[in-house]
Design a protein around this motif. Structure first.
Motif, short mmCIF file in Angstrom:
data_model
loop_
_atom_site.label_atom_id
_atom_site.label_comp_id
_atom_site.label_asym_id
_atom_site.label_seq_id
_atom_site.Cartn_x
_atom_site.Cartn_y
_atom_site.Cartn_z
N ALA A 259 0.83 -1.21 0.00
CA ALA A 259 0.00 0.00 0.00
C ALA A 259 0.86 1.25 0.00
N GLY A 260 2.18 1.09 0.04
CA GLY A 260 3.10 2.22 0.09
C GLY A 260 4.03 2.25 -1.11
N TYR A 261 5.25 2.73 -0.88
CA TYR A 261 6.16 3.00 -1.99
C TYR A 261 7.34 2.02 -2.10
N ILE A 262 7.53 1.11 -1.14
CA ILE A 262 8.70 0.23 -1.18
C ILE A 262 8.48 -0.86 -2.23
N ASP A 263 9.53 -1.12 -3.01
CA ASP A 263 9.45 -2.12 -4.09
C ASP A 263 9.81 -3.50 -3.52
N PHE A 264 8.82 -4.17 -2.95
CA PHE A 264 9.06 -5.46 -2.31
C PHE A 264 9.35 -6.56 -3.33
N LYS A 265 8.80 -6.45 -4.52
CA LYS A 265 9.07 -7.48 -5.53
C LYS A 265 10.56 -7.50 -5.87
N ARG A 266 11.15 -6.34 -6.05
CA ARG A 266 12.59 -6.25 -6.34
C ARG A 266 13.40 -6.83 -5.19
N ILE A 267 13.00 -6.54 -3.97
CA ILE A 267 13.70 -7.06 -2.80
C ILE A 267 13.57 -8.58 -2.73
N TYR A 268 12.35 -9.07 -2.95
CA TYR A 268 12.11 -10.51 -2.87
C TYR A 268 12.87 -11.26 -3.94
N GLU A 269 12.99 -10.68 -5.11
CA GLU A 269 13.71 -11.34 -6.20
C GLU A 269 15.20 -11.49 -5.90
N ALA A 270 15.72 -10.73 -4.95
CA ALA A 270 17.12 -10.82 -4.54
C ALA A 270 17.32 -11.72 -3.32
N ARG A 271 16.29 -12.51 -2.99
CA ARG A 271 16.31 -13.29 -1.75
C ARG A 271 17.44 -14.33 -1.71
N GLU A 272 17.78 -14.91 -2.84
CA GLU A 272 18.84 -15.92 -2.83
C GLU A 272 20.19 -15.31 -2.50
N THR A 273 20.45 -14.13 -3.04
CA THR A 273 21.68 -13.42 -2.69
C THR A 273 21.69 -13.09 -1.21
#
Length: 308
Positions: A259-273
């Motif tokens: 509901a806000g401005y943080i790009d969680f998809k981008r963060i989640y896609e970096a989960r393995e790193t």
């Protein structure tokens, strides 16, 4: 943050799910496949930090747990450990209550005060958490008078010892950030120059709170790239206002994930790193008076916008 400080005065606890893989998966030849299965299953599940519904948990523990289970939460991270009990219940009793609803306890916010902890108390804490079945215990807070280089170094030395005791019973110790750890002190940025440097990476993992890191002007994905594998736990909470970096613990714009401005998809896609194993929704503001509506929006948005 006085309410959170009082809430954590003795210690806090959190939990989320484990995947049962059976004896076949435990055979050495299948360990890699088992680890991958756990990682994939955990990554697609969502946990809730129960601090998000703390007033409801205090009023009706069982009813509150059922509500979040019905929403689809698979894991819980506790915030209610005191005197050997979890939310006033014996470890085995609380564990059964959670598992009967189809959820798992993974993590526990567990406060170790700056003045230190005796090894006897640390062992008691570890044994209680082992009995409730957590995989993680997480230090969630540092009091304002202790936010200096000398105190940070003393606390981290103590936390490393606690981490050894936790590890002996199969629990990983961890640290949950706010924004103040990124405020330069005596020419150092504590999170990078003290915390990550002096914490034993084998004994203490990081639970990165995306809201607080962002408020401090940090990019979580850049952090993962610089310190790969150090962030086994994610805290997803969103903010409605983009601001310049600040370091006071002001949380007036916390909102549901997505509901806000943080790009969680981008963060989640970096989960393995990052080394992520579990993610938890946390809403310090309890949905601004609508705690269940707030965490329902978060899990729905994660499934539709982040996992999609």
């Amino acid at each position: 943050m006085r309410d959170r400080r009082e809430f954590l005065k003795i210690t806090t606890a959190g939990a989320a799910g484990v995947i049962a893989l059976g004896t076949y998966a435990c055979q050495p030849s299948n360990k890699k496949a088992a680890d991958q299965a756990v990682s994939k299953s955990a990554a697609m599940g969502v946990g809730l930090q129960l601090y998000s519904i703390r007033d409801a948990m205090a009023a009706d523990t069982m009813g509150s747990l059922k509500k979040i289970a019905d929403m689809g939460y698979k894991f819980v991270e506790m915030a209610g450990y005191a005197n050997g009990k979890f939310y006033g219940m014996a470890p085995a009793e609380f564990k059964k209550a959670v598992e009967d609803l189809g959820m798992k306890i993974i993590s526990s916010h567990t406060m170790v005060e700056a003045e230190g902890i005796t090894m006897e108390n640390a062992k008691k804490m570890a044994d209680d958490h082992a009995a409730v079945g957590v995989e993680y215990c997480v230090q969630p807070w540092v009091n304002e008078p202790d936010r200096n280089v000398e105190s940070y170094k003393k606390m981290i030395a103590d936390w490393n010892k606690v981490g050894e005791i936790m590890k002996a019973v199969g629990i990983q110790f961890g640290y949950h950030n706010h924004n103040f750890e990124f405020l330069p002190v005596d020419g150092l940025v504590p999170y990078y120059d003290i915390f990550l440097k002096e914490m034993d990476a084998d004994l203490i993992t990081m639970e990165l709170d995306m809201y607080w890191a962002t408020k401090a002007g940090q990019d979580p994905v850049e952090m993962f790239n610089k310190y790969p594998g150090r962030f086994q736990l994610f805290h997803f909470k969103d903010g409605s206002k983009k601001t310049e970096p600040y370091f006071d613990v002001v949380k007036d714009d916390i909102t549901s994930v997505g509901a806000g401005y943080i790009d969680f998809k981008r963060i989640y896609e970096a989960r393995e790193t990052a080394g992520m194993k579990y993610l938890f929704v946390e809403d310090d503001n309890q949905g601004n008076g609508l705690p269940f509506e707030g965490v329902k929006t978060s899990i729905d948005n994660i499934k539709s916008k982040v996992f999609a």
